[in-house]
Design a protein around this motif. Structure first.
Motif: not given
Length: 343
Positions: A289-299, A320-330
């Motif tokens: 949901x959009x509120x989970x992404x907080x207009x991009x101000x989200x880690x 076009x989602x560009x979070x403040x920081x994005x950390x992932x592991x596959x």
């Protein structure tokens, strides 16, 4: 008084050192036989420059602008020859651990519990031999499969410092570790481990968190939640936990406890199987949901099998989602540490 400093090297190795009150990180490291990069040790050359990701410290003013500019300092860059911590800290060291004459640590432990959680996952608990293992929540360790020279990499689901380490392990048909755990594992079997490793770990929480877990990729998030519950967190935290089938949803009782006791934490479960009667079917990208992404101000933290991780990365690009920081592991069942992809 002493502070714990996590030194994260660019080859994925993490080394923990103790730093005395008033001691520089460089001096503490050398005292514990970790040769951090240095030349002048006087704040002149900049050779010892690193990145402090979290923690409080004093840099003083006895260093040159040429060694560390105001802009670099505002970005969290530090000179370890001048940095005097006033709390626990996490520092990125931009060289391989081998160049600092240190290496990944070896830990011994014994099988405490092997519990099938579903046909897809197994929980393994290991009692550590007189060791309180330090790691950053989200990191993994290599476990040597008894009776072989091969290792498998698993993220901790337990809390740093516990004398019993726990892991969620995917039950892979004919898998080497799965075969051992479901076939021959016995209580008190000795296990050899190396680590901790990995650059997927919980950073200082400065904004809302979105955790995306797939299958046994739930494990590192359990470690993160344990630490957040212990230290407290004022920011909203939401997890989307996706699996293939209904019976693959594990550890929901633990998540329910966090939902009741950790302020601002909530979670959503998603099942991909079209035949499922679960109220939310599909993939994690269908329930973001959009509120989970907080207009991009989200880690955003993401851990799961490669198809899931790739799908989320594509979704973010397409939307076009560009979070403040994005950390992932596959992860994949038989990947060696050098083949794992972390960002």
């Amino acid at each position: 008084m002493s502070y714990t400093i996590a030194l994260n090297f660019e080859d994925g190795v993490t080394r923990f050192i103790g730093c005395k009150a008033g001691e520089t990180v460089l001096d503490a490291a050398y005292r514990q036989k970790v040769n951090l990069p240095m030349d002048c040790s006087d704040g002149v050359c900049g050779t010892c420059k690193g990145q402090c990701e979290q923690g409080a410290f004093d840099m003083g003013d006895d260093y040159l602008e040429e060694a560390l500019s105001e802009e670099e300092e505002s970005e969290g860059k530090v000179l370890t020859c001048q940095m005097v911590p006033s709390s626990d800290c996490v520092i990125q060291v931009p060289v391989a651990s081998t160049l600092c004459k240190t290496q990944v640590g070896e830990i011994k432990g014994r099988v405490a519990m092997v519990e099938p959680l579903s046909d897809d996952s197994i929980e393994l608990a290991i009692d550590l031999d007189d060791t309180e293992l330090a790691f950053l929540p989200g990191q993994y360790i290599n476990i040597q499969v008894p009776g072989s020279d091969e290792t498998r990499s698993y993220s901790f689901s337990s809390r740093p410092g516990d004398k019993r380490a726990s892991f969620l392990i995917r039950n892979v048909p004919e898998g080497l570790m799965s075969g051992y755990l479901t076939g021959t594992a016995q209580p008190n079997d000795e296990l050899t481990m190396t680590g901790p490793l990995g650059s997927f770990y919980l950073r200082e929480v400065k904004r809302p968190l979105l955790m995306l877990a797939g299958g046994t990729g739930l494990a590192p998030f359990l470690a993160m939640l344990k630490q957040l519950a212990e230290k407290g967190c004022a920011q909203p935290i939401h997890m989307i936990y996706g699996v293939t089938r209904d019976d693959h949803l594990v550890k929901r009782d633990e998540l329910d406890v966090y939902a009741e006791t950790l302020p601002n934490f909530s979670y959503t479960t998603v099942v991909a199987d079209e035949a499922s009667e679960h109220p939310r079917k599909g993939y994690v990208t269908h329930h973001m949901a959009a509120e989970m992404l907080n207009d991009g101000d989200v880690d955003v933290y993401l851990c799961g099998p490669p198809p899931m991780v790739d799908a989320v990365l594509k979704h973010f690009r397409d939307q076009g989602i560009d979070p403040a920081s994005f950390h992932y592991e596959k992860f994949a069942p038989s990947l060696t540490p050098s083949e794992a992809e972390v960002a």
